[in-house]
Design a protein around this motif. Sequence first.
Motif, mmCIF file in Angstrom:
data_model
loop_
_atom_site.group_PDB
_atom_site.id
_atom_site.type_symbol
_atom_site.label_atom_id
_atom_site.label_comp_id
_atom_site.label_asym_id
_atom_site.label_seq_id
_atom_site.Cartn_x
_atom_site.Cartn_y
_atom_site.Cartn_z
ATOM 1 N N ALA A 297 11.638 19.086 -47.673
ATOM 2 C CA ALA A 297 11.998 17.685 -47.439
ATOM 3 C C ALA A 297 12.040 17.377 -45.947
ATOM 4 N N GLU A 298 12.509 18.330 -45.141
ATOM 5 C CA GLU A 298 12.519 18.120 -43.692
ATOM 6 C C GLU A 298 11.100 17.989 -43.157
ATOM 7 N N LEU A 299 10.177 18.771 -43.693
ATOM 8 C CA LEU A 299 8.780 18.674 -43.255
ATOM 9 C C LEU A 299 8.174 17.330 -43.655
ATOM 10 N N SER A 300 8.635 16.770 -44.753
ATOM 11 C CA SER A 300 8.076 15.501 -45.214
ATOM 12 C C SER A 300 8.680 14.304 -44.484
ATOM 13 N N ALA A 301 9.918 14.465 -43.970
ATOM 14 C CA ALA A 301 10.653 13.361 -43.326
ATOM 15 C C ALA A 301 10.822 12.176 -44.270
ATOM 16 N N ASP A 302 10.914 12.432 -45.570
ATOM 17 C CA ASP A 302 11.051 11.384 -46.571
ATOM 18 C C ASP A 302 12.536 11.230 -46.927
ATOM 19 N N PRO A 303 13.183 10.120 -46.559
ATOM 20 C CA PRO A 303 14.628 9.999 -46.811
ATOM 21 C C PRO A 303 14.982 9.954 -48.287
ATOM 22 N N ASP B 106 28.157 13.926 -49.372
ATOM 23 C CA ASP B 106 28.331 13.131 -48.155
ATOM 24 C C ASP B 106 27.064 13.126 -47.299
ATOM 25 N N VAL B 107 26.340 14.257 -47.284
ATOM 26 C CA VAL B 107 25.071 14.291 -46.552
ATOM 27 C C VAL B 107 24.107 13.270 -47.153
ATOM 28 N N ALA B 108 24.014 13.255 -48.491
ATOM 29 C CA ALA B 108 23.137 12.287 -49.156
ATOM 30 C C ALA B 108 23.561 10.860 -48.825
ATOM 31 N N ARG B 109 24.864 10.605 -48.873
ATOM 32 C CA ARG B 109 25.355 9.242 -48.648
ATOM 33 C C ARG B 109 25.217 8.796 -47.189
ATOM 34 N N SER B 110 25.058 9.745 -46.273
ATOM 35 C CA SER B 110 24.919 9.393 -44.855
ATOM 36 C C SER B 110 23.489 9.027 -44.471
ATOM 37 N N ARG C 88 24.778 -5.409 -56.510
ATOM 38 C CA ARG C 88 24.081 -6.026 -55.376
ATOM 39 C C ARG C 88 22.634 -5.567 -55.241
ATOM 40 N N ALA C 89 22.248 -4.522 -55.959
ATOM 41 C CA ALA C 89 20.904 -3.944 -55.800
ATOM 42 C C ALA C 89 19.832 -4.870 -56.368
ATOM 43 N N ASP C 90 18.725 -4.969 -55.663
ATOM 44 C CA ASP C 90 17.590 -5.792 -56.092
ATOM 45 C C ASP C 90 16.789 -5.016 -57.141
ATOM 46 N N PRO C 91 16.727 -5.488 -58.382
ATOM 47 C CA PRO C 91 15.990 -4.736 -59.415
ATOM 48 C C PRO C 91 14.494 -4.697 -59.171
ATOM 49 N N ARG C 92 13.990 -5.540 -58.283
ATOM 50 C CA ARG C 92 12.546 -5.593 -58.021
ATOM 51 C C ARG C 92 12.132 -4.706 -56.848
ATOM 52 N N ALA C 93 13.077 -4.060 -56.192
ATOM 53 C CA ALA C 93 12.757 -3.251 -55.012
ATOM 54 C C ALA C 93 11.856 -2.075 -55.388
ATOM 55 N N ASN C 94 11.031 -1.681 -54.440
ATOM 56 C CA ASN C 94 10.130 -0.549 -54.641
ATOM 57 C C ASN C 94 10.905 0.755 -54.447
ATOM 58 N N ARG C 95 10.975 1.576 -55.494
ATOM 59 C CA ARG C 95 11.737 2.825 -55.445
ATOM 60 C C ARG C 95 10.924 3.947 -56.065
ATOM 61 N N PRO C 96 11.259 5.217 -55.732
ATOM 62 C CA PRO C 96 10.523 6.346 -56.313
ATOM 63 C C PRO C 96 10.750 6.442 -57.819
ATOM 64 N N VAL C 97 9.771 7.055 -58.496
ATOM 65 C CA VAL C 97 9.803 7.113 -59.961
ATOM 66 C C VAL C 97 11.028 7.843 -60.477
ATOM 67 N N TRP C 98 11.474 8.896 -59.764
ATOM 68 C CA TRP C 98 12.631 9.643 -60.260
ATOM 69 C C TRP C 98 13.873 8.770 -60.273
ATOM 70 N N THR D 24 20.612 4.798 -47.962
ATOM 71 C CA THR D 24 21.761 4.217 -48.667
ATOM 72 C C THR D 24 22.217 2.912 -48.018
ATOM 73 N N ARG D 25 21.866 2.726 -46.743
ATOM 74 C CA ARG D 25 22.193 1.462 -46.078
ATOM 75 C C ARG D 25 21.125 0.405 -46.355
ATOM 76 N N ARG D 26 19.912 0.851 -46.601
ATOM 77 C CA ARG D 26 18.833 -0.088 -46.889
ATOM 78 C C ARG D 26 18.818 -0.528 -48.349
ATOM 79 N N ASP D 27 19.218 0.351 -49.244
ATOM 80 C CA ASP D 27 19.092 0.066 -50.677
ATOM 81 C C ASP D 27 20.424 0.324 -51.373
ATOM 82 N N PRO D 28 21.100 -0.715 -51.864
ATOM 83 C CA PRO D 28 22.394 -0.525 -52.519
ATOM 84 C C PRO D 28 22.335 0.372 -53.754
#
Length: 427
Positions: free
Chosen positions: A215-221, A249-253, A297-307, A257-261
């Motif tokens: 995941a660090e090599l991918s830089a994909d949050p 807490d690492v995941a939540r930081s 508050r989350a936008d149901p139309r937002a683009n998110r990963p399949v998982w 998580t600030r961009r997508d509720p």
Amino acid sequence: MSTSRNATLEAWMAENGYSSNSLADAVNSAVGDLTGKVGGLDGSSVRDWKAGRVRWPKSATRVALEKVTGLPAAALGFVPRGRAPSSALAPPPEDPVERRRFLTAGTALAAATVTASSGSSRRIGTSDVDRLQQRFTEIIASDHRHGGRLGIEQKSLALAGEALALQSSGSASQRVRAYVYACAAAFRSSAMWAAIDGRRFGEAMLHMREAQALAELSADPAIKFRIWSHAGTLYRHMGRPMEAMAANDVARSLSITRRDPLFASLGLARQAAIHGVAGNATAARRSFARAQDAMDRADPRANRPVWMISFYDQAELDSLALTGYLALGDYETAEAHAHRCLAALRPHMQRSKAIATARLACAQLGQEDVGPAVATAMSVSRNAGAHHPRVARMLRSFHTKLRATAPNSPTTRMWNQYVHATWKDSV
């Protein structure tokens, strides 16, 4: 007798951040998982491997090393006894059960690496990434149907190997390489999740370390969030709430998580479940309330990963609330969330349905509603009760508590007969 250094093993250790001492520790732990007795290697043992003084480790050590690395010993530069070095990529004559169990992916990766090094080279493009993502979608679907199966773990591990082998098969843009690393991390995180769900915690820890590096090599949050959030769940299931909270807490930081509720909601809901295991009722209720607010508050139309879009919704939030309140002993609130979860579950979530149903039975029994509790437990899928480790464990706990709560009840006798006819040794 002259020896040649095992440059392949040295390269693998350097790439994966292992010192001689840390690899010895990891192999010792894996030996313990396999044999029940921790291994006795130290840093000098691994230095002997690197120096070529030991060309083919002993059987238990070799299987443990393969488990740690995800590769066959031959692909790590070791040479089977009686073989010439040129045949190092051929499999050894023996095929132990544990070798078959853990190393499906390593064999595929070794074969792909040989193909890649044969001189053929091509341009790796988005079509390759699309193919990997389609395979990932298949893994996700299989997990929702079955969950925890060793076959899902092995297939995910093999696909992670394919993704890494693809990196060596040709040239690619930096963007495409990052996508491929993200795919490898996603597959490895699915192997981790399958191991968690199957209560194979030692294997899950190994997958976690590899997934985090990829995941660090991918830089994909998004994939970083998935892995660290899974890490929190792993520690929660292991009964280690402090480590669970730290990982979550690492995941939540992470910035996502600030961009997508919705990501914030999942992090908070899992935090609340951890508070439940830790016995902190006030913190659990507060975190669940915040998780619900973020989901609203989350936008149901937002683009998110399949998982993410395939599993996290109101039903999953209620499932996590069910987990937390059940751990707190607040059985009435747990039951309410169980009914909400089961009413909202999407049809493909068969694994989640079985888990929520088993937990509902436990919540009802906690309130001494013996008849409804037994009826609920009897509605759990027979396949899940027999083959899903978490469901089987919950039903065993239910069975024990039922016999303690109402040992002479006709309902308990009915349950005992049902168990004998349906699951026999599973409960």
